[in-house]
Enzyme design. Structure first.
Site, short mmCIF file in Angstrom:
data_model
loop_
_atom_site.label_atom_id
_atom_site.label_comp_id
_atom_site.label_asym_id
_atom_site.label_seq_id
_atom_site.Cartn_x
_atom_site.Cartn_y
_atom_site.Cartn_z
N LYS A 126 0.86 -1.19 0.00
CA LYS A 126 0.00 0.00 0.00
C LYS A 126 0.89 1.23 0.00
CE LYS A 126 -4.41 1.14 0.25
NZ LYS A 126 -5.58 0.37 -0.23
N ASP A 166 -7.08 4.47 -4.49
CA ASP A 166 -7.68 4.32 -3.15
C ASP A 166 -8.29 5.69 -2.86
OD1 ASP A 166 -7.79 2.32 -0.74
OD2 ASP A 166 -7.31 4.22 0.19
P1 NDP Z 1 -12.91 7.98 -2.64
O1 NDP Z 1 -11.86 8.96 -2.39
O2 NDP Z 1 -13.46 7.80 -4.01
O3 NDP Z 1 -14.17 8.24 -1.67
C1 NDP Z 1 -14.02 8.25 -0.30
C2 NDP Z 1 -15.35 8.64 0.31
O4 NDP Z 1 -15.27 8.49 1.71
C3 NDP Z 1 -15.70 10.10 0.06
O5 NDP Z 1 -17.10 10.22 0.05
C4 NDP Z 1 -15.10 10.79 1.26
O6 NDP Z 1 -15.68 12.04 1.56
C5 NDP Z 1 -15.35 9.79 2.35
N1 NDP Z 1 -14.29 9.90 3.35
C6 NDP Z 1 -12.98 9.73 3.17
N2 NDP Z 1 -12.30 9.95 4.30
C7 NDP Z 1 -13.21 10.26 5.20
C8 NDP Z 1 -13.12 10.60 6.57
N3 NDP Z 1 -11.95 10.63 7.22
N4 NDP Z 1 -14.28 10.84 7.21
C9 NDP Z 1 -15.47 10.78 6.56
N5 NDP Z 1 -15.60 10.48 5.25
C10 NDP Z 1 -14.48 10.23 4.60
O7 NDP Z 1 -12.35 6.58 -2.09
P2 NDP Z 1 -12.83 5.09 -2.40
O8 NDP Z 1 -14.30 5.08 -2.61
O9 NDP Z 1 -11.94 4.55 -3.42
O10 NDP Z 1 -12.47 4.36 -1.03
C11 NDP Z 1 -13.40 4.24 0.05
C12 NDP Z 1 -12.95 3.12 0.97
O11 NDP Z 1 -12.91 1.88 0.23
C13 NDP Z 1 -11.56 3.26 1.57
O12 NDP Z 1 -11.55 2.64 2.84
C14 NDP Z 1 -10.67 2.45 0.63
O13 NDP Z 1 -9.49 2.03 1.26
C15 NDP Z 1 -11.61 1.30 0.34
N6 NDP Z 1 -11.35 0.53 -0.88
C16 NDP Z 1 -11.22 1.14 -2.09
C17 NDP Z 1 -11.03 0.39 -3.23
C18 NDP Z 1 -10.96 0.99 -4.59
O14 NDP Z 1 -10.83 0.23 -5.55
N7 NDP Z 1 -11.06 2.29 -4.75
C19 NDP Z 1 -10.91 -1.08 -3.15
C20 NDP Z 1 -11.13 -1.62 -1.83
C21 NDP Z 1 -11.32 -0.82 -0.76
P3 NDP Z 1 -14.92 13.39 1.11
O15 NDP Z 1 -15.01 13.42 -0.36
O16 NDP Z 1 -15.65 14.49 1.80
O17 NDP Z 1 -13.51 13.24 1.62
O1 2IT Z 2 -7.97 -1.41 -0.81
C1 2IT Z 2 -7.90 -1.88 -1.96
O2 2IT Z 2 -8.02 -3.09 -2.19
C2 2IT Z 2 -7.68 -0.94 -3.06
N1 2IT Z 2 -7.60 0.26 -2.85
C3 2IT Z 2 -7.50 -1.47 -4.46
C4 2IT Z 2 -6.09 -1.93 -4.68
C5 2IT Z 2 -5.75 -2.32 -6.09
O3 2IT Z 2 -4.57 -2.63 -6.29
O4 2IT Z 2 -6.60 -2.34 -6.97
#
Ligand code: NDP
Ligand code: 2IT
Length: 444
Positions: A126, A166
């Protein structure tokens, strides 16, 4: 003291300033107890747990860049290459002001088991930075990404370490990073995933984490005699994972009534309008107040509160530690049947225990959000064979992977007499493959 307890005590002493990392390690090691106890001598002699909790390497570097006013800004960059026993390091890059060593280590540690669960050959890693893309111009984001990769490129590669998106890192950031990697190395290779579709990206990668979450949730419900049809879902977050989780849930006949961001949340009893949400978040990069302004049925509330709303299924999709014990109590009191994590570690340990003790079906992120990284691995395969698959082909593979994950974690829990404990099942099933590979590869 048992071997697990000994290692946990050492980890706590050594990493006292990294609470999220300790939380992730505690959850995993506690649930591995029966597996370790069954073979304690071998694991102890091999120092397998000590090796598992210590990253292969941690890279931390300065990221200087120039803002639109001509001012030099300095951020910190991180890449934790945690474990490559079963494949090249693989995991996203988080760009958020809260990023520090402990957060990247917790995410890298989780990624080892998640990636193992996908059944694909990817190790755990990561990265990220405390850079905040919010409110920055495209030029500023590009300047940051180019500087970030000017250091990171030395440590990554298609067969070495393959970063992806992420929080705060989407297609725009991956594009700038890919361009800089190519410029510095002259290599056109699948070094990053989540790329744009015109330069090696995979169809369905953008949708994959959210869609995958729902494929697993539907299988879970099906195996408990229920369907998604007519279910009320509460989703938190409104980013990449939340948007496509909400979309797939609605396609499956459920109604999603909430989303949130870091300033507030929406309750929309008519069901979230996905196209409007995409317009607000993906196109305008605006706040949820704009969603509420354009949608008469929606109520906007400041702060947090999504878990107060009565639902059948809760899908936390924002960030770590966003579902607390009091939220778990509220969900149970409201008759919630299932909680499946879209984010990484969104539920605190005491909230998880409360949900499990009160009969809520609970699936942890390393199983239920694995669809994103699984599809990243499919993107790597397409890049290696220099072909691209159709949306339907990738989506069908993703669906099957998520169904397999559900059954593997269910079986692993049953094998150790913990039927229905999908946290234990995920940790055990993820661990077994990595541990076998580590032992086979000798002391390294
Ligand atoms: P984005 O940046 O696209 O979206 C994140 C969302 O969560 C936004 O709505 C954001 O609000 C909110 N958020 C982030 N930080 C905070 C905080 N500290 N408090 C409250 N709200 C918060 O990220 P992703 O959708 O990609 O990721 C979301 C989660 O999923 C994370 O935990 C990530 O690690 C996990 N994940 C992501 C993957 C991927 O492929 N993208 C795969 C697997 C897991 P705001 O815009 O106001 O910051
Ligand atoms: O938390 C996760 O699994 C991700 N942000 C996606 C990682 C990836 O390599 O696609």
């Amino acid at each position: 003291m048992s071997y697990v307890e000994e290692v946990l005590a050492k980890v706590k002493e050594k990493n006292a300033s990294e609470p999220e990392f300790l939380q992730a390690v505690e959850e995993v090691l506690e649930s591995l107890k029966p597996v370790i106890e069954a073979n304690e001598d071998v694991y102890r002699r091999e120092a397998l747990l000590e090796r598992l909790v210590e990253p292969d390497r941690q890279i931390k570097f300065r990221v200087p860049w120039v803002d639109d006013k001509g001012q030099v800004q300095v951020n910190t960059g991180y890449r934790v290459q945690f474990n490559n026993a079963i494949g090249p390091y693989k995991g996203g890059i988080r760009l958020h002001p809260s990023v520090n060593t402990g957060i990247i280590k917790f995410l890298g540690f989780e990624q080892i088991f998640k990636n193992s669960l996908t059944g694909l050959p990817i190790g755990g890693g990561k990265g990220g930075s405390d850079f905040d893309p919010k409110g920055k111009s495209d030029r500023e984001v590009m300047a940051f990404c180019q500087s970030f990769v000017s250091e990171l490129y030395k440590y990554i590669g298609a067969d070495v370490d393959v970063p992806a998106g992420d929080i705060g890192t989407g297609a725009r950031e991956i594009g700038y990073m890919y361009g800089q990697y190519k410029r510095l190395t002259n290599l056109y290779e699948g070094v990053l995933t989540g790329k744009g579709l015109t330069y090696g990206g995979s169809l369905a990668r953008k949708e994959a984490t959210g869609y995958g979450l729902l494929y697993l949730t539907r299988e879970l419900m099906k195996c408990h005699g229920q369907s998604m049809e007519g279910k009320i879902c509460c989703v938190s977050g409104s980013g990449n994972v939340a948007i496509y989780a909400a979309q797939k849930a609605q396609q499956m006949g459920a109604k999603v009534v909430t989303v949130s961001d870091s300033t507030g949340w929406i309750y929309d009893p008519e069901g979230i309008d996905i196209e409007l949400l995409k317009e607000v978040k993906e196109v305008k990069r605006a706040r949820l107040t704009e969603y509420a302004a354009a949608r008469p049925s929606a109520q906007y509330h400041e702060g947090r509160g999504v878990w107060q709303i009565k639902c059948d299924i809760a899908l936390p999709c924002a960030t770590q530690n966003e579902l607390f014990l009091e939220d778990a109590k509220q969900l149970v009191a409201n008759g919630c049947t299932a909680v499946c994590e879209g984010a990484n570690m969104p539920t605190t340990l005491d909230a998880t225990k409360y949900l499990q003790d009160n009969g809520v079906l609970f699936v942890c992120g390393k199983a239920s959000n694995a669809g994103g990284v699984a599809t990243s691995a499919l993107e790597m395969t397409q890049n290696s064979e220099r072909l691209s698959w159709t949306f339907e082909e990738v989506d069908a593979k993703l669906e099957q992977i998520m169904i397999n994950i559900y059954h593997n974690i269910d079986d692993a829990a049953k094998r150790y007499g913990m039927e229905g404990n999908y946290v234990a099942g995920a940790n055990i099933a993820g661990f077994e493959k990595v541990a076998t590979a580590m032992i086979a590869q000798g002391v390294c």
